[in-house]
Design a protein around this motif. Sequence first.
Motif, PDB file in Angstrom:
ATOM      1  N   PRO A   9       0.832  -1.209   0.000  1.00 22.52           N
ATOM      2  CA  PRO A   9       0.000   0.000   0.000  1.00 22.52           C
ATOM      3  C   PRO A   9       0.865   1.258   0.000  1.00 22.52           C
ATOM      4  N   LYS A  10       0.324   2.350  -0.534  1.00 25.45           N
ATOM      5  CA  LYS A  10       1.094   3.589  -0.645  1.00 25.45           C
ATOM      6  C   LYS A  10       1.434   4.195   0.709  1.00 25.45           C
ATOM      7  N   ASP A  11       0.687   3.839   1.761  1.00 24.54           N
ATOM      8  CA  ASP A  11       0.952   4.405   3.079  1.00 24.54           C
ATOM      9  C   ASP A  11       1.756   3.473   3.973  1.00 24.54           C
ATOM     10  N   SER A  12       2.424   2.486   3.367  1.00 26.01           N
ATOM     11  CA  SER A  12       3.302   1.601   4.143  1.00 26.01           C
ATOM     12  C   SER A  12       4.587   2.313   4.524  1.00 26.01           C
ATOM     13  N   ASP A  13       5.262   1.754   5.547  1.00 27.85           N
ATOM     14  CA  ASP A  13       6.630   2.144   5.933  1.00 27.85           C
ATOM     15  C   ASP A  13       6.722   3.517   6.595  1.00 27.85           C
ATOM     16  N   PHE A  14       5.655   3.943   7.256  1.00 31.58           N
ATOM     17  CA  PHE A  14       5.681   5.206   8.000  1.00 31.58           C
ATOM     18  C   PHE A  14       5.823   4.945   9.504  1.00 31.58           C
ATOM     19  N   LEU A  15       6.462   5.877  10.177  1.00 30.92           N
ATOM     20  CA  LEU A  15       6.482   5.903  11.637  1.00 30.92           C
ATOM     21  C   LEU A  15       6.234   7.340  12.081  1.00 30.92           C
ATOM     22  N   PHE A  16       5.261   7.522  12.954  1.00 30.49           N
ATOM     23  CA  PHE A  16       4.939   8.846  13.489  1.00 30.49           C
ATOM     24  C   PHE A  16       5.117   8.799  15.003  1.00 30.49           C
ATOM     25  N   ALA A  17       6.007   9.598  15.528  1.00 31.34           N
ATOM     26  CA  ALA A  17       6.207   9.677  16.975  1.00 31.34           C
ATOM     27  C   ALA A  17       5.945  11.111  17.414  1.00 31.34           C
ATOM     28  N   ARG A  18       5.009  11.278  18.327  1.00 27.29           N
ATOM     29  CA  ARG A  18       4.610  12.615  18.782  1.00 27.29           C
ATOM     30  C   ARG A  18       4.897  12.774  20.270  1.00 27.29           C
ATOM     31  N   SER A  19       5.098  14.007  20.655  1.00 28.70           N
ATOM     32  CA  SER A  19       5.475  14.292  22.037  1.00 28.70           C
ATOM     33  C   SER A  19       4.356  14.032  23.032  1.00 28.70           C
ATOM     34  N   THR A  20       3.106  14.049  22.570  1.00 23.36           N
ATOM     35  CA  THR A  20       1.995  13.854  23.502  1.00 23.36           C
ATOM     36  C   THR A  20       0.791  13.284  22.776  1.00 23.36           C
ATOM     37  N   VAL A  21      -0.140  12.746  23.549  1.00 21.90           N
ATOM     38  CA  VAL A  21      -1.341  12.158  22.978  1.00 21.90           C
ATOM     39  C   VAL A  21      -2.309  13.248  22.539  1.00 21.90           C
ATOM     40  N   TYR A  22      -3.289  12.860  21.758  1.00 22.92           N
ATOM     41  CA  TYR A  22      -4.249  13.791  21.158  1.00 22.92           C
ATOM     42  C   TYR A  22      -4.966  14.619  22.231  1.00 22.92           C
ATOM     43  N   GLY A  23      -4.966  15.923  22.035  1.00 22.90           N
ATOM     44  CA  GLY A  23      -5.732  16.823  22.901  1.00 22.90           C
ATOM     45  C   GLY A  23      -4.964  17.401  24.070  1.00 22.90           C
ATOM     46  N   TYR A  24      -3.694  16.979  24.260  1.00 15.68           N
ATOM     47  CA  TYR A  24      -2.981  17.376  25.471  1.00 15.68           C
ATOM     48  C   TYR A  24      -1.763  18.263  25.200  1.00 15.68           C
ATOM     49  N   TYR A  82       0.617  24.141  38.464  1.00 11.23           N
ATOM     50  CA  TYR A  82      -0.086  22.863  38.364  1.00 11.23           C
ATOM     51  C   TYR A  82       0.915  21.766  38.001  1.00 11.23           C
ATOM     52  N   ASP A  83       0.554  20.515  38.304  1.00 14.85           N
ATOM     53  CA  ASP A  83       1.420  19.376  37.996  1.00 14.85           C
ATOM     54  C   ASP A  83       1.482  19.164  36.494  1.00 14.85           C
ATOM     55  N   ALA A  84       2.681  19.031  35.977  1.00 15.94           N
ATOM     56  CA  ALA A  84       2.868  18.776  34.544  1.00 15.94           C
ATOM     57  C   ALA A  84       3.238  17.311  34.338  1.00 15.94           C
ATOM     58  N   LYS A  85       2.451  16.611  33.528  1.00 14.86           N
ATOM     59  CA  LYS A  85       2.726  15.224  33.161  1.00 14.86           C
ATOM     60  C   LYS A  85       2.539  15.087  31.650  1.00 14.86           C
ATOM     61  N   GLU A  86       3.261  14.147  31.065  1.00 10.67           N
ATOM     62  CA  GLU A  86       3.226  14.009  29.607  1.00 10.67           C
ATOM     63  C   GLU A  86       3.495  12.562  29.225  1.00 10.67           C
ATOM     64  N   THR A  87       2.773  12.063  28.224  1.00  9.74           N
ATOM     65  CA  THR A  87       3.102  10.751  27.675  1.00  9.74           C
ATOM     66  C   THR A  87       3.141  10.834  26.152  1.00  9.74           C
ATOM     67  N   PRO A  88       4.264  10.494  25.542  1.00  9.27           N
ATOM     68  CA  PRO A  88       4.347  10.497  24.075  1.00  9.27           C
ATOM     69  C   PRO A  88       3.519   9.367  23.475  1.00  9.27           C
ATOM     70  N   ILE A  89       3.348   9.419  22.173  1.00  5.03           N
ATOM     71  CA  ILE A  89       2.574   8.384  21.479  1.00  5.03           C
ATOM     72  C   ILE A  89       3.176   8.162  20.095  1.00  5.03           C
TER      73      ILE A  89
END
Length: 395
Positions: free
Chosen positions: A302-317, A374-381
């Motif tokens: 498929p044309k969308d094969s071989d991708f990797l996306f790493a983001r600093s945080t989950v959606y909305g945060y 405020y407490d700062a917490k983060e989880t990448p995705i």
Amino acid sequence: MADEALKRVRTHLKESLTETVIKQLLDDLKDEKVFGDEEVESILQENLQRADRARCMIDSVTKKGPTASCILIDKLQERDKNVYDKLELHKRQTQHTPDSRKPAVGPPPEDEPMNKVRKNTQKRVEEKVSSSSRHEIFSPSPRQHEKEEYTMSSEPRGVCVIISNEHFTNPRLNREGSRKDADALEDVFRFLGFKVEVHKDLTAQKMKELMREYSEQQHDGDCWVCCVLSHGNSEGVLGCDVNLCPTEDIFSPFNGKNCPSLLGKPKVFFIQACRGSKRQEKLVISDDAVTPDTEKESYSIPKDSDFLFARSTVYGYEAYQSPEEGSWFIQSLCRHLREGSEGGDDILTVLTRVNDEVSKKEGKVKDKKTRQLYDAKETPISSFTLRKKLIFRKP
């Protein structure tokens, strides 16, 4: 029936719905109790492309039956009347009872004799397809002995593009820690054998144009890496002009159709940016534990094969960075990329370690409005369509 009407226009809807309308419809479906919070978040997080989100939303609704489908059609008329009229959905619906606007739970009831006819017909079609394709499905893959690791031996390994937006037209948005992150990324990818090209303070339009320019180049290396450091929201990242560059305009130029020279090669994106204004909740847990190439064959992917996306945080945060030390995500990523390359670890193992380290970090951040801490917490995705192990080996 409304669900049948949706199925008939599924392809046209997938191509016509904009990102904004899709998100409005998902909010509507959540308000109408057709979807729960987890279903909406799953559609948004697991489908990175606009068309995939539209397809997943439509398919999920039609599976819930005619009543849920009827609600989606009604909301589409409110949100995008042009698409609604163009597809003539008012004519395609064969049943719409206003008093029955309750989302179906589980399979739709079979309350008509015609449903039995449809079910039998569908069963015969499925049996025919299953019979005709049984050999294709169960036959062993001709590529079962193919090497399971992406080639990473070219010199240079490929191009690593770093976009660092540090200074904005609104000075209050300046990201003083971005230089620290850009320097760390440049150091580690030069160490890993990549040609590194840094672009600073780009407008949203320039970011889009730059991605198109790179996608049109001939890529002779084994891998493509792009790192974006900026502010952002749920739909994309900000240019230095504070305009939005949708993430799809960053990713899509590099699919196998738009960028043939990267077909079959890993395309890796690291994005340091907020994805909303919500804050992670702090919870406490107890931790109990601390070849030679084979002969080449032709095949399709498929044309969308071989991708990797790493983001600093989950959606909305929110995501966090320090002017003095850089961001939690990028600094952890660079450290583990270097260590992982020396240990021969694949990228998913590296990113799992990054997730663990960043998730355990704690900080105090001052609210811009209330000025209270405020407490700062983060989880990448991360999400990926990689087909093999990706190991960044030091040259």
